[in-house]
Design a protein around this motif. Structure first.
Motif, PDB file in Angstrom:
ATOM      1  N   GLY A 147      -7.737  74.411 -49.069  1.00  0.00           N
ATOM      2  CA  GLY A 147      -8.110  74.849 -47.737  1.00  0.00           C
ATOM      3  C   GLY A 147      -7.401  74.065 -46.648  1.00  0.00           C
ATOM      4  N   LYS A 148      -8.163  73.660 -45.640  1.00  0.00           N
ATOM      5  CA  LYS A 148      -7.622  72.902 -44.506  1.00  0.00           C
ATOM      6  C   LYS A 148      -8.012  71.428 -44.586  1.00  0.00           C
ATOM      7  CE  LYS A 148      -6.068  76.527 -42.108  1.00  0.00           C
ATOM      8  NZ  LYS A 148      -4.656  76.710 -41.739  1.00  0.00           N
ATOM      9  N   THR A 149      -8.392  70.979 -45.774  1.00  0.00           N
ATOM     10  CA  THR A 149      -8.876  69.608 -45.897  1.00  0.00           C
ATOM     11  C   THR A 149      -7.800  68.585 -45.563  1.00  0.00           C
ATOM     12  OG1 THR A 149      -8.402  69.697 -48.284  1.00  0.00           O
ATOM     13  CG2 THR A 149     -10.673  70.150 -47.578  1.00  0.00           C
ATOM     14  N   GLY A 150      -6.541  68.876 -45.888  1.00  0.00           N
ATOM     15  CA  GLY A 150      -5.461  67.948 -45.588  1.00  0.00           C
ATOM     16  C   GLY A 150      -5.311  67.716 -44.096  1.00  0.00           C
ATOM     17  N   PHE A 164     -12.058  66.454 -56.624  1.00  0.00           N
ATOM     18  CA  PHE A 164     -12.221  67.780 -56.027  1.00  0.00           C
ATOM     19  C   PHE A 164     -10.945  68.235 -55.327  1.00  0.00           C
ATOM     20  CE2 PHE A 164     -13.315  70.141 -52.081  1.00  0.00           C
ATOM     21  CZ  PHE A 164     -13.734  71.332 -52.666  1.00  0.00           C
ATOM     22  N   LEU A 165     -10.274  67.312 -54.647  1.00  0.00           N
ATOM     23  CA  LEU A 165      -9.078  67.650 -53.870  1.00  0.00           C
ATOM     24  C   LEU A 165      -7.809  67.678 -54.718  1.00  0.00           C
ATOM     25  CD1 LEU A 165      -9.823  65.483 -50.716  1.00  0.00           C
ATOM     26  CD2 LEU A 165      -9.894  67.983 -50.849  1.00  0.00           C
ATOM     27  N   GLY A 166      -7.869  67.157 -55.935  1.00  0.00           N
ATOM     28  CA  GLY A 166      -6.672  67.086 -56.765  1.00  0.00           C
ATOM     29  C   GLY A 166      -5.828  65.860 -56.482  1.00  0.00           C
ATOM     30  N   VAL A 174     -16.433  65.569 -48.803  1.00  0.00           N
ATOM     31  CA  VAL A 174     -15.474  66.649 -48.522  1.00  0.00           C
ATOM     32  C   VAL A 174     -15.921  67.934 -49.203  1.00  0.00           C
ATOM     33  CG1 VAL A 174     -13.109  67.475 -48.782  1.00  0.00           C
ATOM     34  CG2 VAL A 174     -13.521  65.094 -48.180  1.00  0.00           C
ATOM     35  N   GLU A 175     -16.300  67.825 -50.468  1.00  0.00           N
ATOM     36  CA  GLU A 175     -16.773  69.012 -51.182  1.00  0.00           C
ATOM     37  C   GLU A 175     -18.050  69.545 -50.546  1.00  0.00           C
ATOM     38  OE1 GLU A 175     -17.784  70.553 -55.733  1.00  0.00           O
ATOM     39  OE2 GLU A 175     -17.350  68.429 -55.376  1.00  0.00           O
ATOM     40  N   LEU A 187     -13.735  74.458 -39.031  1.00  0.00           N
ATOM     41  CA  LEU A 187     -13.380  73.641 -37.872  1.00  0.00           C
ATOM     42  C   LEU A 187     -11.876  73.448 -37.724  1.00  0.00           C
ATOM     43  CD1 LEU A 187     -16.059  70.791 -38.141  1.00  0.00           C
ATOM     44  CD2 LEU A 187     -16.037  72.689 -36.517  1.00  0.00           C
ATOM     45  N   SER A 188     -11.151  73.577 -38.827  1.00  0.00           N
ATOM     46  CA  SER A 188      -9.721  73.233 -38.834  1.00  0.00           C
ATOM     47  C   SER A 188      -8.800  74.419 -38.607  1.00  0.00           C
ATOM     48  CB  SER A 188      -9.368  72.558 -40.169  1.00  0.00           C
ATOM     49  OG  SER A 188     -10.186  71.431 -40.402  1.00  0.00           O
TER      50      SER A 188
END
Length: 378
Positions: free
Chosen positions: A168-171, A188-190, A244-245, A254-255
């Motif tokens: 997603g937009k987590t980065g 979760f993010l790899g 984050v998860e 939001l991103s």
């Protein structure tokens, strides 16, 4: 005097060797230096060519950090000494970033398995070493982040490349806020491949020693050997979902903004959230350099479809220019030198940052007749 990197080998039961490189500056949380980069590059090249070596392990001395970031004191000194004000005249900065990024790229493209033991703090330059490893191990103590906004820099060491590849937009959110994550979110993010308990690391090393390795040319077999060992010791000390998860849908929502000022304001509003982790993330961003926020967001957009080599070249340009402009210097001063934690940023707001200021970071810093220091990365 002990070396800043310790090198050893583990002799496997079936006649091969595993190279072990230990960052050895625990008193400064294994802060990554020019000397470390040079020594690691030399040894990893040698191990890559040695047919008795089947894999390499990267780890850190002490029980607090794998690597908490780059050697900021040396960079600060080089910025003070660069009286000319020309980015290319800072010899230490340009050589440090070249050697650091070249090593990071080498890890990404290494022809043998690289196991990175990301126990404790893994931030900044530590992330650069870890994200390219083929087998990334995290533990219940892992604290991972790209917090460069706090020192007037940007998520470098290939950060633009990896952050664009997170779910997603987590980065984008992590780049903007420097938010810290633990082992659960790393999985979760790899950003982590295996979550084990710190207490089991010695057992893992023994199992790797006893494993049935093949010659280095049988890379797939050896990758599977490592995966089988690491998968045999799943963490028991932590479970569930990290922040984050837990907030994944909200972070994505939001991103979504493309207007830089609006995006900043939306993140800033999290400072009033009921969740402590989101509040801390927002406050870190608000205390950080506005110029760093805009540059980090722009880099993510600019490198969205870029190759890893092109990302490192662009980040190199931006890093060398950052060592001239003063925001990076001011960030280090406030955090590590005077320790007043009161940086005086300029520009003082995201709205004041101009397109011209951002484009400057992307210009080649070297003289026109010289090739790019990372031109040979492919």
């Amino acid at each position: 005097m002990s070396s800043v990197v310790l090198f050893d080998t583990i002799a496997t039961d079936n006649g091969f060797n595993i190279g072990v490189a230990t960052l050895n500056q625990p008193q400064v949380l294994n802060g990554f230096s020019y000397e470390m980069a040079t020594l690691l590059q030399q040894q990893m090249t040698q191990w890559e060519q040695d047919q008795s070596v089947v894999a390499v392990i990267l780890t850190g001395a002490g029980d607090k950090a794998f690597c908490a970031g780059g050697d900021l004191h040396a960079l600060y000194k080089s910025m003070l000494e660069n009286k000319e004000g020309n980015a290319w005249d800072n010899h230490h900065a340009r050589e440090f970033f070249e050697h650091e990024y070249r090593l990071d790229y080498h890890i990404h493209t290494y022809t043998k398995p690289v196991i990175c033991y990301g126990d404790g703090i893994v931030m900044g330059g530590g992330m650069g070493l870890m994200i390219g490893a083929s087998h990334r191990v995290v533990t219940e103590t892992t604290r991972m982040a790209m917090p460069e906004i706090s020192i007037g820099l940007f998520p470098d060491v290939g950060g633009s490349w990896i952050l664009n590849r997170l779910p997603g937009k987590t980065g984008k959110f992590l780049a903007a806020t420097g938010a810290q994550i633990g082992g659960l979110d790393a999985m979760f993010l790899g950003l982590g491949d295996y979550l084990i308990d710190r207490a089991n690391w010695g057992t893992v090393l023994t199992a790797l020693k006893k494993a049935n390795w093949s010659a280095p040319q049988h890379r797939q077999h050896n990758d599977e050997v490592i995966a089988a060992v690491l998968s045999s010791y799943p963490a028991q000390s932590v479970s569930g979902a990290g922040p984050v998860e837990t907030h994944y849908a909200q972070i994505n929502a939001l991103s979504r903004h493309t207007d830089i000022v609006q995006q900043y304001q939306v993140y800033a509003e999290l400072a009033n959230h009921s969740d402590e982790w989101l509040v801390r993330a927002a406050k870190t961003m608000l205390k950080g350099a506005p110029l760093s926020f805009v540059l980090a967001m722009d880099l993510l957009e600019k490198t969205k479809h870029a190759s890893l080599a092109d990302v490192f070249r662009l980040e190199y340009n931006a890093a060398v220019h950052s060592a001239k402009l003063g925001q990076f210097q001011e960030g280090i001063r406030a955090l590590l030198i005077d320790k007043d934690k009161n940086p005086q940023w300029s520009p003082t707001s995201v709205a004041e940052v101009t397109r011209e200021q951002i484009e400057y970071f992307y210009e080649d810093p070297m003289p026109a007749n010289q090739p790019h220091p990372l031109a040979d990365l492919v």
